[in-house]
Design a protein around this motif. Sequence first.
Motif, PDB file in Angstrom:
ATOM      1  N   ASP A  32      -4.087   9.272   1.257  1.00 49.73           N
ATOM      2  CA  ASP A  32      -4.985  10.323   0.771  1.00 49.73           C
ATOM      3  C   ASP A  32      -5.423  10.115  -0.680  1.00 49.73           C
ATOM      4  OD1 ASP A  32      -3.018  11.358  -0.960  1.00 49.73           O
ATOM      5  OD2 ASP A  32      -2.528  13.044   0.342  1.00 49.73           O
ATOM      6  N   GLY A  33      -4.993   9.016  -1.293  1.00 53.56           N
ATOM      7  CA  GLY A  33      -5.442   8.695  -2.644  1.00 53.56           C
ATOM      8  C   GLY A  33      -4.579   9.276  -3.748  1.00 53.56           C
ATOM      9  N   GLY A  34      -3.548  10.032  -3.399  1.00 53.78           N
ATOM     10  CA  GLY A  34      -2.639  10.570  -4.416  1.00 53.78           C
ATOM     11  C   GLY A  34      -1.905   9.475  -5.158  1.00 53.78           C
ATOM     12  N   LEU A  35      -1.677   8.365  -4.467  1.00 54.46           N
ATOM     13  CA  LEU A  35      -1.095   7.168  -5.088  1.00 54.46           C
ATOM     14  C   LEU A  35      -2.127   6.055  -4.943  1.00 54.46           C
ATOM     15  CD1 LEU A  35       2.526   7.331  -3.625  1.00 54.46           C
ATOM     16  CD2 LEU A  35       1.757   8.031  -5.902  1.00 54.46           C
ATOM     17  N   PRO A  36      -2.795   5.692  -6.012  1.00 51.07           N
ATOM     18  CA  PRO A  36      -3.868   4.698  -5.927  1.00 51.07           C
ATOM     19  C   PRO A  36      -3.331   3.278  -5.747  1.00 51.07           C
ATOM     20  CG  PRO A  36      -3.531   5.345  -8.194  1.00 51.07           C
ATOM     21  CD  PRO A  36      -2.635   6.214  -7.365  1.00 51.07           C
ATOM     22  N   VAL A  37      -4.184   2.410  -5.289  1.00 50.49           N
ATOM     23  CA  VAL A  37      -3.846   0.997  -5.171  1.00 50.49           C
ATOM     24  C   VAL A  37      -3.361   0.507  -6.523  1.00 50.49           C
ATOM     25  CG1 VAL A  37      -4.792  -1.320  -4.781  1.00 50.49           C
ATOM     26  CG2 VAL A  37      -5.484   0.580  -3.307  1.00 50.49           C
ATOM     27  N   GLY A  38      -2.234  -0.197  -6.515  1.00 51.33           N
ATOM     28  CA  GLY A  38      -1.663  -0.729  -7.746  1.00 51.33           C
ATOM     29  C   GLY A  38      -0.631   0.174  -8.390  1.00 51.33           C
ATOM     30  N   TYR A  39      -0.464   1.394  -7.899  1.00 47.64           N
ATOM     31  CA  TYR A  39       0.533   2.309  -8.455  1.00 47.64           C
ATOM     32  C   TYR A  39       1.917   1.701  -8.285  1.00 47.64           C
ATOM     33  CZ  TYR A  39       3.468   6.448  -9.046  1.00 47.64           C
ATOM     34  OH  TYR A  39       4.423   7.332  -9.462  1.00 47.64           O
ATOM     35  N   THR A  73       5.619  -5.927  -2.443  1.00 49.27           N
ATOM     36  CA  THR A  73       6.674  -6.166  -3.411  1.00 49.27           C
ATOM     37  C   THR A  73       6.366  -7.457  -4.133  1.00 49.27           C
ATOM     38  OG1 THR A  73       8.255  -4.978  -2.052  1.00 49.27           O
ATOM     39  CG2 THR A  73       9.163  -6.460  -3.703  1.00 49.27           C
ATOM     40  N   ARG A  74       6.432  -7.399  -5.434  1.00 50.77           N
ATOM     41  CA  ARG A  74       6.111  -8.564  -6.281  1.00 50.77           C
ATOM     42  C   ARG A  74       7.372  -9.033  -6.995  1.00 50.77           C
ATOM     43  NH1 ARG A  74       0.928  -5.585  -8.991  1.00 50.77           N
ATOM     44  NH2 ARG A  74      -0.211  -5.223  -7.057  1.00 50.77           N
ATOM     45  N   GLY A  75       8.363  -9.375  -6.196  1.00 53.71           N
ATOM     46  CA  GLY A  75       9.609  -9.892  -6.741  1.00 53.71           C
ATOM     47  C   GLY A  75      10.223  -8.939  -7.739  1.00 53.71           C
ATOM     48  N   ARG A  76      10.618  -9.467  -8.881  1.00 55.89           N
ATOM     49  CA  ARG A  76      11.288  -8.669  -9.903  1.00 55.89           C
ATOM     50  C   ARG A  76      10.337  -7.692 -10.612  1.00 55.89           C
ATOM     51  NH1 ARG A  76      16.362 -10.459 -10.676  1.00 55.89           N
ATOM     52  NH2 ARG A  76      16.588  -9.519 -12.737  1.00 55.89           N
ATOM     53  N   ASN A  77       9.033  -7.838 -10.363  1.00 53.94           N
ATOM     54  CA  ASN A  77       8.067  -6.935 -10.989  1.00 53.94           C
ATOM     55  C   ASN A  77       8.022  -5.570 -10.315  1.00 53.94           C
ATOM     56  OD1 ASN A  77       7.165  -8.737 -12.976  1.00 53.94           O
ATOM     57  ND2 ASN A  77       5.860  -9.761 -11.478  1.00 53.94           N
ATOM     58  N   GLY A  78       8.538  -5.457  -9.097  1.00 53.21           N
ATOM     59  CA  GLY A  78       8.595  -4.166  -8.430  1.00 53.21           C
ATOM     60  C   GLY A  78       7.720  -4.067  -7.204  1.00 53.21           C
ATOM     61  N   SER A  79       7.603  -2.837  -6.712  1.00 46.85           N
ATOM     62  CA  SER A  79       6.812  -2.534  -5.521  1.00 46.85           C
ATOM     63  C   SER A  79       5.615  -1.681  -5.916  1.00 46.85           C
ATOM     64  CB  SER A  79       7.666  -1.791  -4.497  1.00 46.85           C
ATOM     65  OG  SER A  79       8.730  -2.604  -4.059  1.00 46.85           O
ATOM     66  N   PHE A  80       4.476  -1.972  -5.312  1.00 48.59           N
ATOM     67  CA  PHE A  80       3.215  -1.346  -5.673  1.00 48.59           C
ATOM     68  C   PHE A  80       2.467  -0.911  -4.416  1.00 48.59           C
ATOM     69  CE2 PHE A  80       4.449  -4.305  -8.896  1.00 48.59           C
ATOM     70  CZ  PHE A  80       4.112  -3.710 -10.099  1.00 48.59           C
ATOM     71  N   ILE A  81       1.637   0.122  -4.556  1.00 53.37           N
ATOM     72  CA  ILE A  81       0.773   0.539  -3.462  1.00 53.37           C
ATOM     73  C   ILE A  81      -0.256  -0.572  -3.240  1.00 53.37           C
ATOM     74  CG2 ILE A  81      -0.925   2.234  -2.658  1.00 53.37           C
ATOM     75  CD1 ILE A  81       1.944   3.329  -2.758  1.00 53.37           C
ATOM     76  N   ALA A  82      -0.365  -1.009  -1.990  1.00 49.12           N
ATOM     77  CA  ALA A  82      -1.265  -2.113  -1.639  1.00 49.12           C
ATOM     78  C   ALA A  82      -2.627  -1.574  -1.208  1.00 49.12           C
ATOM     79  CB  ALA A  82      -0.652  -2.931  -0.506  1.00 49.12           C
TER      80      ALA A  82
END
Length: 128
Positions: A32-39, A73-82
């Motif tokens: 629904d866009g509450g968490l944007p791509v890249g969050y 998931t970007r390794g040690r950089n964390g997890s992001f909204i795709a």
Amino acid sequence: MSPQTLTLTIDPAAAAAPFEQVRTQIADQARDGGLPVGYKLPTVRGLAEELGLAANTVAKAYRALETDGVIETRGRNGSFIAAAGEAADKEAAAAAESYARRARRLGLDHRAALAAVEDALRAAYPDA
């Protein structure tokens, strides 16, 4: 819920398991866009502590979200909204292709294979 803020509520009395509640709420907020791509999502341990859940519970939800293409998931950089739309479309196309090949190997004709898909979709989307 304010934009770009993850808000989760775990209901211990709910029929859905806590990992499924986490998975569903994050997926819904991404859709629904509450968490944007890249969050950037909280770490597994951080979110588990915040929600009063075991780290394995949150990790299971994150794995399911990654499988569904909702997060990356970007390794040690964390997890992001795709950018889930493209990933979901690709995964759905691959699943459809796999199903079509299997249905043909099983000897189903086009009509029978399509009927099986329609039955499965009615079951998965009962309100549609």
